[in-house]
Design an enzyme around this catalytic site. Structure first.
Site, PDB file in Angstrom:
ATOM      1  CB  CYS A   8      -7.252   4.976   2.524  1.00 60.83           C
ATOM      2  SG  CYS A   8      -7.106   2.978   2.540  1.00 60.83           S
ATOM      3  CB  CYS A  12       6.931  -2.066  -5.458  1.00 59.90           C
ATOM      4  SG  CYS A  12       6.730  -0.378  -5.451  1.00 59.90           S
TER       5      CYS A  12
END
Length: 386
Positions: free
Chosen positions: A69, A202
């Site tokens: 990432c 979430c």
């Protein structure tokens, strides 16, 4: 502005804006910014009053992640000089969590770098959750461990976890530009696994990675469809040693517009100002409390945040109050029954394809002085910032 009156009316009815309306919020001028904040603030206060929920991060395992990432200082190949350590023991994690709870945090977020947990990792985290709950029975515990395999969400819930975090981060169409070692669909699947296990989902985004207005609207509308209870809005912290270290596209004004757009699209959901608020909102942080009803207290995973006491003073000075442990965060219709999206889609706008944007992204001189690597708290012998 007719646009803002329309968006307030829709937000109070839990109705979706159109994509064109969401894009129009991002395109508003700085002259109209306070009007935008005031309008979104009406929606925020309608559903959440003046309460601010405090959350506290505990980094259970720092660095050494096999995923690539681009935004992350813990990524494969990162040259960021961050703290690196393997799993904290349950008593260490519980002590770190206690510091956040004593500072006013209602939720503790347990985070571990990596693609996803092994079964042994789930055992470790389960023991940690139990240790935290033994010390603070009323505290909410959210786990964030990466991609989940079948049955793992259920095991975490049995151990006492209340929620699971896994962010979408950016639009599906641009996801491959920031990560190649897993897919956008993998992330959606993990959020769905959390939902299915009865955990409060979430899931949020990261702004400031070079994305377009359309990308931001895409990911927020995708989040609305995915129906998380909490939507963290992160602003990229450009850490030296990562591929996005030179990405400085955010201004305080743009951050406020992004938060306002998120509030209009997800009116009755916990919108959290997450990583990067100190770096990009700076002295305009108090204005953001009129848009979001949740923040992180103190430090982040690998970078330092504003001092905990400064967070509490900011909340009080801005006329808000810290949400108590006995208060329910979500509006009654969401707290009692999960489902229905970020709000009811009945009567909402059609999610039509958005027109191409011709508005250039704002740019800002790099403020590397505002990015400090965390050297205290979990994984160190120094007291945490809470």
């Amino acid at each position: 502005m007719d646009l803002l009156n329309t968006l307030v009316d829709k937000g109070l009815r839990r109705e979706s804006p159109t994509r064109e309306e969401a894009l129009a919020v991002l395109a508003t001028s700085d002259d109209d910014l306070l009007d935008v904040v005031a309008a979104a603030g009406k929606v925020r206060r309608h559903w959440f009053g003046r309460r601010v929920k405090l959350n506290y991060l505990v980094n259970l395992k720092s660095g050494l992640c096999p995923e690539d990432c681009s935004y992350c200082s813990q990524r494969l190949g990162s040259k960021a000089e961050i703290l690196k350590y393997t799993w904290l023991k349950p008593d260490q994690a519980s002590a770190a969590a206690a510091a956040g709870v004593s500072g006013g945090a209602k939720r503790v977020c347990l985070v571990a770098s990596g693609r996803g947990p092994t079964e042994r990792d789930v055992d470790r985290v389960s023991d940690t959750i139990k240790a935290i709950k033994e010390q603070n029975e009323s505290v909410e515990v959210c786990a964030c461990l990466g991609l989940l395999s079948d049955g793992q969400a259920e095991r975490l819930r049995e151990a006492g976890a209340d929620a699971y975090n896994h962010n979408l981060n950016t639009s599906e169409s641009t996801y491959g530009d920031i990560t190649t070692t897993h897919t956008y669909a993998d992330r959606v699947d993990t959020v769905n696994k959390a939902h299915a296990a009865g955990l409060s989902a979430c899931s949020g985004l990261i702004a400031g990675m070079g994305e377009s207005d359309e990308d931001l609207v895409d990911v927020v509308f995708s989040l609305r469809e995915l129906d998380p209870d909490s939507v963290p809005v992160n602003f990229l912290i450009p850490m030296e040693g990562t591929p996005l270290a030179k990405e400085w596209h955010l201004t305080p004004q743009r951050c406020l517009r992004i938060l306002a757009m998120t509030r209009f699209v997800c009116p009755d959901v916990e919108v959290r100002i997450a990583g990067g608020r100190e770096v990009h909102l700076r002295t305009m942080q108090p204005l953001a409390l009129h848009l979001a009803n949740s923040i992180f207290l103190g430090d982040y995973l690998t970078s330092e945040g504003q001092a905990g006491h400064a967070d509490l003073e900011m909340i009080a000075d801005a006329g808000f109050e810290v949400e108590g442990a006995g208060e329910v965060t979500l509006p009654e219709h969401r707290a009692s029954v999960r489902g229905g999206g970020c709000g009811s889609h009945a009567g909402g706008g059609v999610c039509a394809p958005a027109p191409a944007s011709t508005t250039p992204r704002p740019a800002e001189e790099p403020r590397t002085d505002l990015v400090a690597v965390r050297r205290r708290g979990a994984g160190t012998d120094l007291a945490p910032n809470a």
